[in-house]
Structures are given as structure tokens and as C-alpha cells.
Design a protein around this motif. Structure first.
Motif, PDB file in Angstrom:
ATOM      1  N   LEU A  49      -7.370  -8.059  -4.527  1.00  0.00           N
ATOM      2  CA  LEU A  49      -7.431  -6.648  -4.905  1.00  0.00           C
ATOM      3  C   LEU A  49      -6.363  -5.831  -4.180  1.00  0.00           C
ATOM      4  CD1 LEU A  49     -11.322  -6.130  -4.916  1.00  0.00           C
ATOM      5  CD2 LEU A  49      -9.800  -6.535  -6.863  1.00  0.00           C
ATOM      6  N   VAL A  50      -6.127  -6.153  -2.916  1.00  0.00           N
ATOM      7  CA  VAL A  50      -5.115  -5.425  -2.141  1.00  0.00           C
ATOM      8  C   VAL A  50      -3.721  -5.672  -2.703  1.00  0.00           C
ATOM      9  CG1 VAL A  50      -3.969  -5.310   0.112  1.00  0.00           C
ATOM     10  CG2 VAL A  50      -6.455  -5.292  -0.019  1.00  0.00           C
ATOM     11  N   VAL A  51      -3.426  -6.904  -3.078  1.00  0.00           N
ATOM     12  CA  VAL A  51      -2.111  -7.223  -3.650  1.00  0.00           C
ATOM     13  C   VAL A  51      -1.857  -6.401  -4.910  1.00  0.00           C
ATOM     14  CG1 VAL A  51      -0.732  -9.033  -4.733  1.00  0.00           C
ATOM     15  CG2 VAL A  51      -2.040  -9.545  -2.678  1.00  0.00           C
ATOM     16  N   VAL A  52      -2.855  -6.311  -5.784  1.00  0.00           N
ATOM     17  CA  VAL A  52      -2.707  -5.546  -7.026  1.00  0.00           C
ATOM     18  C   VAL A  52      -2.591  -4.053  -6.737  1.00  0.00           C
ATOM     19  CG1 VAL A  52      -3.819  -4.959  -9.217  1.00  0.00           C
ATOM     20  CG2 VAL A  52      -3.919  -7.305  -8.362  1.00  0.00           C
ATOM     21  N   ALA A  53      -3.430  -3.544  -5.830  1.00  0.00           N
ATOM     22  CA  ALA A  53      -3.387  -2.119  -5.504  1.00  0.00           C
ATOM     23  C   ALA A  53      -2.040  -1.731  -4.880  1.00  0.00           C
ATOM     24  CB  ALA A  53      -4.529  -1.771  -4.550  1.00  0.00           C
ATOM     25  N   ALA A  54      -1.520  -2.583  -3.989  1.00  0.00           N
ATOM     26  CA  ALA A  54      -0.226  -2.298  -3.368  1.00  0.00           C
ATOM     27  C   ALA A  54       0.881  -2.272  -4.408  1.00  0.00           C
ATOM     28  CB  ALA A  54       0.081  -3.350  -2.295  1.00  0.00           C
ATOM     29  N   ALA A  55       0.839  -3.196  -5.365  1.00  0.00           N
ATOM     30  CA  ALA A  55       1.851  -3.204  -6.430  1.00  0.00           C
ATOM     31  C   ALA A  55       1.765  -1.947  -7.276  1.00  0.00           C
ATOM     32  CB  ALA A  55       1.672  -4.447  -7.303  1.00  0.00           C
ATOM     33  N   ALA A  56       0.544  -1.459  -7.524  1.00  0.00           N
ATOM     34  CA  ALA A  56       0.381  -0.239  -8.313  1.00  0.00           C
ATOM     35  C   ALA A  56       0.972   0.965  -7.591  1.00  0.00           C
ATOM     36  CB  ALA A  56      -1.110  -0.010  -8.607  1.00  0.00           C
ATOM     37  N   VAL A  57       0.720   1.077  -6.297  1.00  0.00           N
ATOM     38  CA  VAL A  57       1.270   2.194  -5.515  1.00  0.00           C
ATOM     39  C   VAL A  57       2.794   2.121  -5.480  1.00  0.00           C
ATOM     40  CG1 VAL A  57       1.388   3.225  -3.216  1.00  0.00           C
ATOM     41  CG2 VAL A  57      -0.809   2.444  -4.123  1.00  0.00           C
ATOM     42  N   SER A  58       3.329   0.925  -5.223  1.00  0.00           N
ATOM     43  CA  SER A  58       4.782   0.743  -5.175  1.00  0.00           C
ATOM     44  C   SER A  58       5.426   1.061  -6.512  1.00  0.00           C
ATOM     45  CB  SER A  58       5.107  -0.696  -4.765  1.00  0.00           C
ATOM     46  OG  SER A  58       6.496  -0.937  -4.807  1.00  0.00           O
ATOM     47  N   SER A  59       4.813   0.599  -7.601  1.00  0.00           N
ATOM     48  CA  SER A  59       5.362   0.857  -8.934  1.00  0.00           C
ATOM     49  C   SER A  59       5.388   2.344  -9.237  1.00  0.00           C
ATOM     50  CB  SER A  59       4.526   0.115  -9.981  1.00  0.00           C
ATOM     51  OG  SER A  59       5.042   0.309 -11.275  1.00  0.00           O
ATOM     52  N   LEU A  60       4.340   3.045  -8.853  1.00  0.00           N
ATOM     53  CA  LEU A  60       4.289   4.494  -9.065  1.00  0.00           C
ATOM     54  C   LEU A  60       5.412   5.198  -8.310  1.00  0.00           C
ATOM     55  CD1 LEU A  60       2.689   6.914 -10.248  1.00  0.00           C
ATOM     56  CD2 LEU A  60       1.393   6.952  -8.104  1.00  0.00           C
ATOM     57  N   ILE A  61       5.652   4.772  -7.073  1.00  0.00           N
ATOM     58  CA  ILE A  61       6.711   5.383  -6.258  1.00  0.00           C
ATOM     59  C   ILE A  61       8.080   5.145  -6.890  1.00  0.00           C
ATOM     60  CG2 ILE A  61       7.899   5.260  -4.028  1.00  0.00           C
ATOM     61  CD1 ILE A  61       5.175   4.559  -2.779  1.00  0.00           C
TER      62      ILE A  61
END
Length: 643
Positions: free
Chosen positions: A103-115
Motif C-alpha cells: 500500500l505504501v509503494v502505491v501511495a508514494a507513487a500516487a503522490v510523486s505522480s501528482l507532484i
């Protein structure tokens, strides 16, 4: 060295106009536009700035990794971890922890993609290729916001368990620092592109503690079979300064542990045969890494239309791989260091069984290659060097266990180091740089010659495929001496791109239809049509090579739905001498034009070879007319009689 300032209005405006001019022309080993003394100053500033910025990124990465570990319930130290997989293996290897990590891997990718996609889309993917693209296609331009966006996005992605290295982010950050400084000082195309390369070298040097190897990497990675020799001295200066400035922060030891080996064993006939076999293995797996990476990127592009969703999907696959093999999460650099110190971290009790140990190492290497392809190939922010070095080392160690050591008597750790160099040399076409970097990072300079031997063979065996798509085959052909002569002449005349470009080629907005593009090409008889966004910034071009695609597409389809050809751009302020060099590079990609833009990347015109020829003739005629007027004027004859 001359420091020339122009205009009034305070120190800011004066410093922006500074020019470090050569006294007696330029040397052969540094680019036009600055004296060697000028490059000593400029490259030193770039090296210090890029090195400190890369160090800032590394601290961010440590904090992000620690935060991710604590989110999943692992009490890891606040500093010291850059691989989430190591924290999982050492502190919490239970199933519930691995599910939380997913879950952390996916959430981190979502935050990075948004940035990334909201602020600076050019910061996506593995940053080294973006820096290469900026050098070849964007006239050395990178927006000043790119380094900061890349630092934050990459720290979030890798710290959150994404499989990516620190090389790509640091290279793009350093390139952004060099480009921004050159833009701020108002320097031309030659200096701006070289400053970008120097920034890459400085940032990489601070993190890998390999000043010579990273300087070579910065000039070698631009081409598949060449080196940007003119940028070498600035890159070395920046690299050494960055290394010296940041060394107190990271300590004076090598990145990887040393391995002791008798030199005589490295050059026996059996060892040479073993190196040849390792080169074949590295070439095969290196080519597989390239195919896997580009295949993943193409797959995500076909299946997922929205770019910002692709890194999230890729992270989900990476997290799934991490459920089975948590050691692949993170950059791989820290895991590799621990493995070289104690192979039992991956092999456990299998060290006595060379066959099973080799199978485990090959499986982990393939898992790391796949995880990186998913994380970064999907558009996530990170690099491909550290994962590649990790995979190469594991494959090299496995080869040493099964073939190398029984054949030559050389320790399997030696083959691990040679595998690092040869594997990534095959994948990136940088055999010289990777060999020197491995020798510097490990302090094993005795391995330099075997590393060069294996790496160059692996590069040749792997063909032309490279993980860096923006690489060009080579620099301008040396036999084109006429290009150099014309460049020198126009450079003395002070002709700028804005004076030469054809402003009559009208662009089309991205919302224009295919029918409008075909009509424009037929009516105006122009074979290239720039495509711009609502702000006039160039997005791509439609040219004659796309005619078949245009005719096959629905007439009312917008141009934005097509695969626009990526343009090569130059600035309207660039001198035409530099533009000619870029034109020649463009011809290697089947292009006969470059697009002229302003500093905001807004469209200004197109330059083709015929435009350059017209500028040469016009400049010649103007000069001849001035001479004729001066020789035949009544005033001049009167003065001569008086004297």
C-alpha cells in the motif's frame, strides 16, 4: 579572463550580463564561448551547487525511507536507510508488513505522480534520459523548477519502496542547476549545453564518490559510440569540486567494500577466458534489461491513456513483486553494499551450494530488473543505474560461483564487481565510465583493466540497443570540416538564430484537426508544421514523414491524439554557429530543421539548411557592399589626397 558588465540597475542586472570571454580564441578541449579560466570559475560554481543539491536530495531520500518504514510499523533509524526493502528484511519480514508495504509503494507513487505531472512533466521517468534529451533536443534548456520537483518526487518514489536509483534524479537535478545558471548569466548555446553536462557530473560525483568516473559518465552517456570531448574539462572541474565540497558530509570511505585479489591471477589465460564468458552473460542480461524496460513503458502507454495513472499502476506491480522478494524495493544500492560485505543476507545457508546460490541470485536480479521496469518504465521518478549495478553484481557473483572461480581461481566477489561494470555498460553503452566508476567506488583500482576488457566486449556483444533512448550514435562527423568553417565565419559575424529563422511557417494549435494539418501542408507547401499549446509553447511537429499516419487518421481527430514528432529546439538568442552544429546532429535523426523558441519555449520560427545558406550569402553581400562603399566614397578619396 575579462568580466564585462553592461547596463545599470543594481548588482542583479549586472551579474546577469556577465560574460567570461576568451582572450585568444578557445582551446580544443573546452567549448567555445568561455576561456579556460572562465570555465574554471563557472564549472566550480556549478559543481559546488549541484553537489550540495544532490546531497539535499539524498537526505530527503533517507527521511522518506524512514517515514515509509515507520508507517508500516518498522522502527528503523531516522537516517541511514535508503532501501525500504532492507528495513523490511531486517526489522519486519512478516506477511502483514509486506501487505502494508504494498500500500505504501502505491501511495508514494500516487503522490510523486501528482507532484510531477502538475508542476513539471519533464521530470518523469529516469532523469538521465531527460538530461540527454535537453542536451540534444532542447538546446540545453531545463526549467529552473525541474531540479526541486525531481528531488522531491524521486525521494517520495524511492523512499516509498519504488525500485529506482539515485543516479537519474541526481543527473537531472545537476543538469537543471547547470542549465539554470547558464540561463541566468545569459550565456549562449555552447556554454549552456556544456554547463548542463558539468552539472550532471557534479551531482553524480557527490553521491557516488567517484569524481573521475562520473565526469566520464556525463560526457559518455550523451552518445552510444562517442564522447563529448569538448565538455570533458568542465565536467572534471565540476565533479572534483562537488566531491570535495560534499565529502565531509558522507565520509571518506568507498561506497563498496574492497576485495583483495592477487594481481597475477587477474591476467592468466584462464581468467581471460572467464572474462569473455562474463561479457557474453552481461550482454545478454543487459539487453534483456533494456527490452524489459522499454517494453514496460510501451505496454503502459498502450493500456493506460492518462500519463499520471501509469506510475501508480507500475507501483502496484512493483509492490506485488515486493511481496515475494522485498529486497528489490528501493534503489538497491544499500542492499548491494550489504551483500558485498556478507552474501548471506541473500543466500542464507546456500553459500555452500554454488548451483542453488547462483539460481537464487539470478532470480533476485531478474526480479530487480522487472521491478525497476515497472516503477520507472511506467513514468515513475527514479534512476536505472543503481538497480542495474545491483543486478549486474548479483549476476556476476552467480557467474563466479558456477564458472569464473572454478575456471580461474579468482574470488566470486571480483566477478561481482566486473558484473556491475559490464552489465550496465551493455545496457547504457558507457563502458569507459562504468569501469572507472566501479574502480573508484570500491577502491579496487587493480580491477580497472579487467573491467574495461569485459565492459567493452559486453557493449559490442549487446548491439546498439540502449536504456537511454535520447542518446545519439555519435557527434558530428569529423570530416565535415566545412561545417566548422561556416560556423566560425558566422560566429564572427554575430548572426543570431532569430535573424535567420523562417517566421512564415505558421504553427497549429494542438486542438487543430488532422484535416487542417493536411490542408496547411498542401496549401502552404511546408513540409513541417509546429504544434503549440494555448500559450504558444512547442509540443511537437508534424512533418512529411507522418503523411501516411495523417492520411490514415480520422480527418476530425485532433493533432494532440497523434504521436507528434519530438522537435529539436534552439533559442532565438543562440548564435548561428551553434545552431549549425545542432542542425547537423538533427540530420542524424532524419530531420532537416530545428525549431526556434524564446526562453519560455514559445514558437518563433524554423531554421533549415537553406535558411543558413541564405544567411551566409546575405552576410557576404553586406560585407562586400560595405567594403565597396568604403573604398569608393568621395570622403575617403578626399582624405587620402589631403594626407
Amino acid at each position: 579572463m575579462v568580466l564585462a558588465t553592461a547596463g545599470a540597475g543594481g548588482w542583479g542586472s549586472r551579474w546577469r550580463r556577465i560574460q567570461l570571454l576568451p582572450r585568444n580564441g578557445t582551446g580544443l578541449l573546452w567549448p567555445a564561448g568561455l576561456s579556460l579560466e572562465g570555465w574554471l570559475l563557472l564549472a566550480a560554481v556549478i559543481g559546488a551547487a549541484s553537489g550540495l543539491f544532490a546531497s539535499f536530495f539524498y537526505v530527503l531520500l533517507e527521511l522518506a525511507t524512514s517515514l515509509s518504514a515507520r508507517i508500516v510499523g518498522i522502527e528503523a533509524p531516522l537516517r541511514g536507510y535508503t532501501d525500504l526493502g532492507i528495513a523490511v528484511v531486517e526489522y519486519g519480514n512478516g506477511l502483514h508488513t509486506r501487505l502494508a508495504v504494498l500500500l505504501v509503494v502505491v501511495a508514494a507513487a500516487a503522490v510523486s505522480s501528482l507532484i510531477v505531472y502538475r508542476i513539471a512533466p519533464e521530470a518523469e521517468g529516469h532523469g538521465t534520459d531527460a538530461a540527454i534529451k535537453a542536451f540534444h533536443r532542447l538546446a540545453g534548456y531545463l526549467r529552473p523548477r525541474v531540479p526541486l520537483v525531481k528531488a522531491v518526487a524521486s525521494a517520495v518514489t524511492i523512499g516509498g519502496g519504488g525500485s529506482g536509483g539515485v543516479e537519474g534524479p541526481s543527473a537531472l537535478m545537476g543538469a537543471g542547476v547547470g542549465s539554470a545558471l547558464a540561463q541566468w548569466l545569459g550565456l549562449g548555446l555552447w556554454v549552456r549545453r556544456t554547463a548542463l553536462v558539468a552539472g550532471m557530473a557534479g551531482a553524480l560525483s557527490s553521491l557516488f564518490r567517484a569524481p573521475m568516473g562520473t565526469a566520464l559518465f556525463a560526457v559518455e552517456v550523451l552518445f552510444r559510440r562517442d564522447i563529448a570531448v569538448e565538455a570533458l574539462i568542465p565536467a572534471i572541474i565540476a565533479s572534483v569540486i562537488a566531491y570535495a565540497v560534499t565529502l565531509p558530509f558522507w565520509g571518506y570511505g568507498e561506497v563498496f567494500p574492497r576485495v583483495s585479489v592477487e594481481t597475477r591471477l587477474l591476467y592468466t589465460a584462464d581468467a581471460l577466458v572467464a572474462y569473455l564468458g562474463l561479457a557474453v552473460v552481461s550482454a545478454g542480461f543487459g539487453l534483456a534489461y533494456v527490452r524489459m524496460f522499454h517494453g514496460a513503458r510501451g505496454l503502459f502507454e498502450r493500456l493506460i491513456g492518462r500519463r499520471w495513472l501509469r506510475p501508480i499502476a507500475g507501483a502496484a506491480v512493483t509492490g506485488a513483486i515486493g511481496l515475494v522478494a522485498p529486497c528489490v524495493l528501493g534503489s538497491g544500492r544499500q542492499l548491494l553494499t550489504k551483500f558485498l560485505e556478507d552474501p548471506s543476507i541473500l543466500l542464507g545457508g546456500l553459500q555452500d551450494s554454488s548451483g542453488l546460490a547462483a539460481l537464487v541470485l539470478v532470480a533476485v536480479a531478474l526480479a530487480k530488473m522487472a521491478a525497476t521496469s515497472m516503477s520507472i518504465g511506467s513514468g515513475g521518478s527514479g534512476g536505472v543505474f543503481a538497480p542495474g549495478v545491483m543486478a549486474g553484481a548479483l549476476l556476476g557473483y552467480a557467474y563466479g560461483l558456477v564458472v569464473g572461480t572454478p575456471l580461474s581461481g579468482v574470488d566470486p566477489l571480483v566477478y561481482a564487481y566486473l558484473g556491475m561494470s559490464s552489465f550496465f555498460a551493455a545496457a547504457s553503452k558507457t563502458p569507459l565510465a562504468t569501469s572507472v566508476m566501479v574502480a573508484e567506488m570500491s577502491g579496487n583500482y587493480g580491477l580497472l583493466v579487467p573491467a574495461l576488457f569485459v565492459s567493452y566486449l559486453a557493449r559490442e556483444f549487446s548491439g546498439e540497443a540502449s536504456i537511454y533512448e535520447s542518446q545519439l550514435p555519435r557527434r558530428i562527423r569529423p570530416e565535415l570540416i566545412s561545417i566548422e568553417a561556416v560556423s566560425a565565419m558566422l560566429g564572427r559575424l554575430g548572426v543570431r538564430a532569430a535573424e535567420v529563422c523562417d517566421k512564415g511557417l505558421q504553427p497549429l494549435p494542438a486542438s487543430a484537426t488532422v484535416a487542417e494539418a493536411i490542408e496547411a501542408m498542401a496549401r502552404q507547401r511546408q513540409h513541417v508544421i509546429p504544434v503549440v499549446d494555448h500559450g504558444g509553447r512547442v509540443l511537437g511537429v508534424v512533418d512529411a514523414s507522418m503523411l501516411e499516419e495523417l492520411l490514415a487518421a480520422p480527418p476530425d481527430a485532433p493533432l494532440s491524439s497523434l504521436g507528434l514528432r519530438r522537435p529539436i529546439v534552439v533559442s532565438e538568442d543562440d548564435d548561428i554557429a551553434g545552431v549549425i552544429v545542432v542542425l547537423e546532429e538533427a540530420s542524424g535523426e532524419g530531420l532537416d530543421h530545428v525549431v526556434v523558441v524564446d526562453r519560455g519555449l514559445r514558437y518563433r520560427g524554423v531554421i533549415r539548411y537553406q535558411d543558413v545558406a541564405a544567411a551566409i550569402l546575405e552576410s557576404y553581400l553586406r560585407g562586400a557592399q560595405r567594403l565597396a562603399r568604403a573604398a569608393g566614397s568621395p570622403q575617403r578619396r578626399s582624405v587620402e589626397k589631403t594626407l
